[in-house]
Design a protein around this motif. Sequence first.
Motif, PDB file in Angstrom:
ATOM      1  N   GLY B 219       0.814  -1.204   0.000  1.00 33.32           N
ATOM      2  CA  GLY B 219       0.000   0.000   0.000  1.00 33.32           C
ATOM      3  C   GLY B 219       0.842   1.246   0.000  1.00 33.32           C
ATOM      4  O   GLY B 219       2.070   1.181   0.096  1.00 33.32           O
ATOM      5  N   PHE B 220       0.155   2.377  -0.117  1.00 33.82           N
ATOM      6  CA  PHE B 220       0.877   3.650  -0.172  1.00 33.82           C
ATOM      7  C   PHE B 220       0.437   4.566   0.961  1.00 33.82           C
ATOM      8  O   PHE B 220      -0.688   4.492   1.442  1.00 33.82           O
ATOM      9  CB  PHE B 220       0.591   4.358  -1.498  1.00 33.82           C
ATOM     10  CG  PHE B 220       1.167   3.657  -2.681  1.00 33.82           C
ATOM     11  CD1 PHE B 220       2.522   3.765  -2.966  1.00 33.82           C
ATOM     12  CD2 PHE B 220       0.371   2.882  -3.513  1.00 33.82           C
ATOM     13  CE1 PHE B 220       3.062   3.135  -4.063  1.00 33.82           C
ATOM     14  CE2 PHE B 220       0.907   2.232  -4.602  1.00 33.82           C
ATOM     15  CZ  PHE B 220       2.251   2.359  -4.882  1.00 33.82           C
ATOM     16  N   LEU B 221       1.341   5.436   1.371  1.00 39.68           N
ATOM     17  CA  LEU B 221       0.989   6.556   2.239  1.00 39.68           C
ATOM     18  C   LEU B 221       1.199   7.817   1.417  1.00 39.68           C
ATOM     19  O   LEU B 221       2.158   7.892   0.650  1.00 39.68           O
ATOM     20  CB  LEU B 221       1.899   6.605   3.466  1.00 39.68           C
ATOM     21  CG  LEU B 221       1.770   5.515   4.511  1.00 39.68           C
ATOM     22  CD1 LEU B 221       2.686   5.831   5.692  1.00 39.68           C
ATOM     23  CD2 LEU B 221       0.337   5.381   5.010  1.00 39.68           C
ATOM     24  N   ASN B 222       0.322   8.813   1.592  1.00 37.37           N
ATOM     25  CA  ASN B 222       0.565  10.034   0.839  1.00 37.37           C
ATOM     26  C   ASN B 222       1.653  10.875   1.514  1.00 37.37           C
ATOM     27  O   ASN B 222       2.210  10.481   2.540  1.00 37.37           O
ATOM     28  CB  ASN B 222      -0.732  10.820   0.642  1.00 37.37           C
ATOM     29  CG  ASN B 222      -1.299  11.305   1.957  1.00 37.37           C
ATOM     30  OD1 ASN B 222      -0.572  11.498   2.914  1.00 37.37           O
ATOM     31  ND2 ASN B 222      -2.608  11.485   1.994  1.00 37.37           N
ATOM     32  N   MET B 223       1.947  12.026   0.919  1.00 32.75           N
ATOM     33  CA  MET B 223       3.061  12.831   1.410  1.00 32.75           C
ATOM     34  C   MET B 223       2.935  13.192   2.886  1.00 32.75           C
ATOM     35  O   MET B 223       3.884  13.110   3.648  1.00 32.75           O
ATOM     36  CB  MET B 223       3.138  14.131   0.602  1.00 32.75           C
ATOM     37  CG  MET B 223       4.103  14.074  -0.527  1.00 32.75           C
ATOM     38  SD  MET B 223       3.976  15.559  -1.503  1.00 32.75           S
ATOM     39  CE  MET B 223       4.848  16.711  -0.482  1.00 32.75           C
ATOM     40  N   LYS B 224       1.724  13.615   3.257  1.00 29.84           N
ATOM     41  CA  LYS B 224       1.520  14.076   4.620  1.00 29.84           C
ATOM     42  C   LYS B 224       1.667  12.916   5.611  1.00 29.84           C
ATOM     43  O   LYS B 224       2.355  13.021   6.623  1.00 29.84           O
ATOM     44  CB  LYS B 224       0.112  14.676   4.726  1.00 29.84           C
ATOM     45  CG  LYS B 224       0.008  15.723   5.794  1.00 29.84           C
ATOM     46  CD  LYS B 224      -1.283  16.489   5.649  1.00 29.84           C
ATOM     47  CE  LYS B 224      -1.425  17.488   6.769  1.00 29.84           C
ATOM     48  NZ  LYS B 224      -2.747  18.105   6.754  1.00 29.84           N
ATOM     49  N   GLU B 225       1.034  11.799   5.243  1.00 23.56           N
ATOM     50  CA  GLU B 225       1.120  10.636   6.130  1.00 23.56           C
ATOM     51  C   GLU B 225       2.564  10.174   6.274  1.00 23.56           C
ATOM     52  O   GLU B 225       3.018   9.791   7.349  1.00 23.56           O
ATOM     53  CB  GLU B 225       0.259   9.493   5.564  1.00 23.56           C
ATOM     54  CG  GLU B 225      -1.218   9.783   5.617  1.00 23.56           C
ATOM     55  CD  GLU B 225      -2.028   8.841   4.726  1.00 23.56           C
ATOM     56  OE1 GLU B 225      -3.188   8.621   5.027  1.00 23.56           O
ATOM     57  OE2 GLU B 225      -1.476   8.339   3.720  1.00 23.56           O
ATOM     58  N   THR B 226       3.308  10.243   5.143  1.00 22.46           N
ATOM     59  CA  THR B 226       4.710   9.849   5.190  1.00 22.46           C
ATOM     60  C   THR B 226       5.489  10.717   6.163  1.00 22.46           C
ATOM     61  O   THR B 226       6.297  10.225   6.951  1.00 22.46           O
ATOM     62  CB  THR B 226       5.338   9.967   3.800  1.00 22.46           C
ATOM     63  OG1 THR B 226       4.576   9.188   2.896  1.00 22.46           O
ATOM     64  CG2 THR B 226       6.769   9.485   3.806  1.00 22.46           C
ATOM     65  N   LYS B 316      -4.869   8.896  13.811  1.00 25.15           N
ATOM     66  CA  LYS B 316      -5.633   8.362  12.678  1.00 25.15           C
ATOM     67  C   LYS B 316      -4.712   7.583  11.715  1.00 25.15           C
ATOM     68  O   LYS B 316      -5.074   6.505  11.229  1.00 25.15           O
ATOM     69  CB  LYS B 316      -6.317   9.523  11.936  1.00 25.15           C
ATOM     70  CG  LYS B 316      -7.736   9.197  11.496  1.00 25.15           C
ATOM     71  CD  LYS B 316      -8.379  10.411  10.863  1.00 25.15           C
ATOM     72  CE  LYS B 316      -8.139  10.431   9.370  1.00 25.15           C
ATOM     73  NZ  LYS B 316      -8.562  11.718   8.772  1.00 25.15           N
ATOM     74  N   ILE B 317      -3.539   8.158  11.466  1.00 28.80           N
ATOM     75  CA  ILE B 317      -2.608   7.497  10.535  1.00 28.80           C
ATOM     76  C   ILE B 317      -2.162   6.143  11.089  1.00 28.80           C
ATOM     77  O   ILE B 317      -2.157   5.129  10.389  1.00 28.80           O
ATOM     78  CB  ILE B 317      -1.389   8.407  10.273  1.00 28.80           C
ATOM     79  CG1 ILE B 317      -1.832   9.657   9.505  1.00 28.80           C
ATOM     80  CG2 ILE B 317      -0.319   7.663   9.489  1.00 28.80           C
ATOM     81  CD1 ILE B 317      -0.790  10.735   9.452  1.00 28.80           C
ATOM     82  N   ILE B 318      -1.827   6.138  12.383  1.00 27.12           N
ATOM     83  CA  ILE B 318      -1.378   4.875  12.984  1.00 27.12           C
ATOM     84  C   ILE B 318      -2.505   3.843  12.914  1.00 27.12           C
ATOM     85  O   ILE B 318      -2.289   2.686  12.549  1.00 27.12           O
ATOM     86  CB  ILE B 318      -0.930   5.097  14.447  1.00 27.12           C
ATOM     87  CG1 ILE B 318       0.309   5.992  14.480  1.00 27.12           C
ATOM     88  CG2 ILE B 318      -0.624   3.780  15.128  1.00 27.12           C
ATOM     89  CD1 ILE B 318       0.788   6.354  15.865  1.00 27.12           C
TER      90      ILE B 318
END
Lengths: 361, 380
Positions: B219-226, B316-318
């Motif tokens: 899967g991918f994380l977007n820039m902010k999540e990264t 939320k990201i975690i």
Amino acid sequence: MKLSRIQVVWIIVTTLIIAMIGLRITPAIQIAKQDAWLSMLVGGIVSIPLTLLVVHLSILHPNRTLIEFGQTVLGKWLGRTIVLPYLISWYILPAVLLRSFGDFIHLIILDQTPVWIIMFLLISVVTYLTYSSGITGIGRFCALVGPIIVFTLLVSFILNVRNVEWHHLFPIYTDSGWIDILKGSLPPAFWFAGPFILLVIVAFMEKPKKAISTAMLGIGITVFMVSAATLMVLLVFGPDLAAKLRFSFFVSIRTIDILDFIQNIDILIVFIWVFGVTAQLSLYFFIASYETAQWFKVKDWRKFIWFGAPAIFVMAIFIPNEATITLFSKFWTSVVFPICGIGIPFLLWTISVIKRKSVKL
Amino acid sequence: MKRTTNLCIAFLFLSVTTGCWNLEEPDQLSFVTGAGLDLTEDGKLEASYLVVLPASLGSGQISGGENKNSFQVMSATGKNVSDAMVNVQSKLSRKVFSGHRDIFLVGQRLAEHGMGKTIDPFLRIPKSEMRSMIYVVKNGKPKDVFSIVPFFDRFITTSLSDEQKAIGLKPYLAREFVVDVLSEGKQPLVPVVGLNPSGHYSYRGSGIFNKADNVKLVGFLNMKETAYARWITNDLTRVTLTSSIPKEDGSISLTLHSLDQNIHVQKIDEQLQITVQLSGKGTIIENTTNLDPTKQKDLQLIQDELNQKNQKLVHKIIKKVQEEYKMDIFGFGEQVHQQSPQQWKSLKQNWTETFSQLNVSVKVDLQCTNLGQTDSSIYP
């Protein structure tokens, strides 16, 4: 042929440090993981009594080498028989070293040059050094290149600081436990004590009484440098990756990258590698020739160079593959060292001490 | 006489010890600054290289009208990595030299298929490069990225190797990827680039890998999540956070320079409890609210608001990673390993399961130490 204290210190450092850093770091990491640097320190501590035994034995017989005092202690024939394993290992060890170093250079830089050429050049230099000036020349050579080696290694540590990741070292102790740390420390310990070279070297010292402090200083420097190098490898790669890299220290040098400008400086390490291996080979080669001469009671030990050099070279060529070298290294730690490094010296030492006491009484 | 013989011998040595067997002039080598791997549509491994054309480099002077390409992209397929490399070599008259490889790209197709089998040659070959960075190419092939004509640099690889630093991330090197794959308690999180319709590339966040299953991209994380994920793993050097403050009808942006993190592992009632503490100090760079940060009360309000917003976001990201991907990209396992090594021995077998049900609490502590040149918004 006399050696000063400083020369002996540097002989110990130069002949041990390169072989230890080149060949012993990865096996230690494979066993003790992130605690391999502790293994190296423990190995250093374990090697102290082993060194003391060998040096003290030599001091009991001032100005005489193993083959000579072996005969005074055990009598002519028994004395001559008991030193045979030493003679054999002093010929085989340089052959194995020569071959592993030739293979290393062949793999790293000169992949189109036949291995035998690399080995031939090296053995020629070694023969020249040994023939021209014997142990004095080797002592001077070591006193010259030893500091260069230590300095270069220290610089390489500093340059690699940017790649250091401290978390690779944790958790300390729990993952491996003392059994693994000790297991990982035994092969280095046997090497730190030196392949019984001190049984011969001490005889050439100007002040043999100071042999103990001299040997301790030499081994101290070596243990410190080897532990630091192990620490560096662990900090850069972490235990999991380092355990997979055959020449982990060498590869860690390749990671150096200062401002996109200082890169690929592994070639400088190859220099000190050549220095160290030349010193090591010359020393073993000298000891082998000198002691063979003693064994045959021939005055001119240089005659045996012309037997030793081709013998070592041919043996190195006929080593079939890497697996044999690994096997030899296992054989060394499990059989050769316990016998030649502990067993026989201890026997000789006990008899010497008893004899001396009975003489005094 | 003896002197002459010695000299002759010295000369003989000189002539044979110079390494002439391995003579390799630079004009016999093709320097490679980027290497890429991908799968073709019929499942073959494809290697591609960005090869430097030295003739076009020359002196720095710009002569009018000259518009020669400074690089060439070469690719070929093969059974495994080396086979593909050999096939690339067959199209080049100069020997491939990877000593200056900066970038290693992985196509999305290969990443999704799993790249476990392709890692070995990059460590085994003695001349391999330990400093290259690794990227995944989203919706594209490495050779497409290599073909981009960059505007700042001569080669796209130079741009790519500066990219992560420019956006405030610690560069993720290929060897760190291998370390993550070999480690017990962390999953790789690899930066992603994608091709834009305009033909240039852009940084798109990062890809989550599952090392237990042939190192597959899951899967991918977007820039902010990264950025947040990298903050948790302490690989973030600079970040700009924007939070809207509804009460004041505006938003505040804060650029953080000194970032810190701390992960604390606790055991409460046989249950692992992980506390993530993120802290940072920074400069206010935009303020569209009526709040005046020079006043202690308002500053406190701004900080509280920022802390709360970001706390929720990180949480939320975690949660998303735990539930959707179940891959421990934050290295919580590694933290458990380091902080309670005894427990880790029993936990590591089922870590993926344990991770997805972990209790994680987040604390964010941001401080505006530099307020900028104005106090409240210029145009309120």
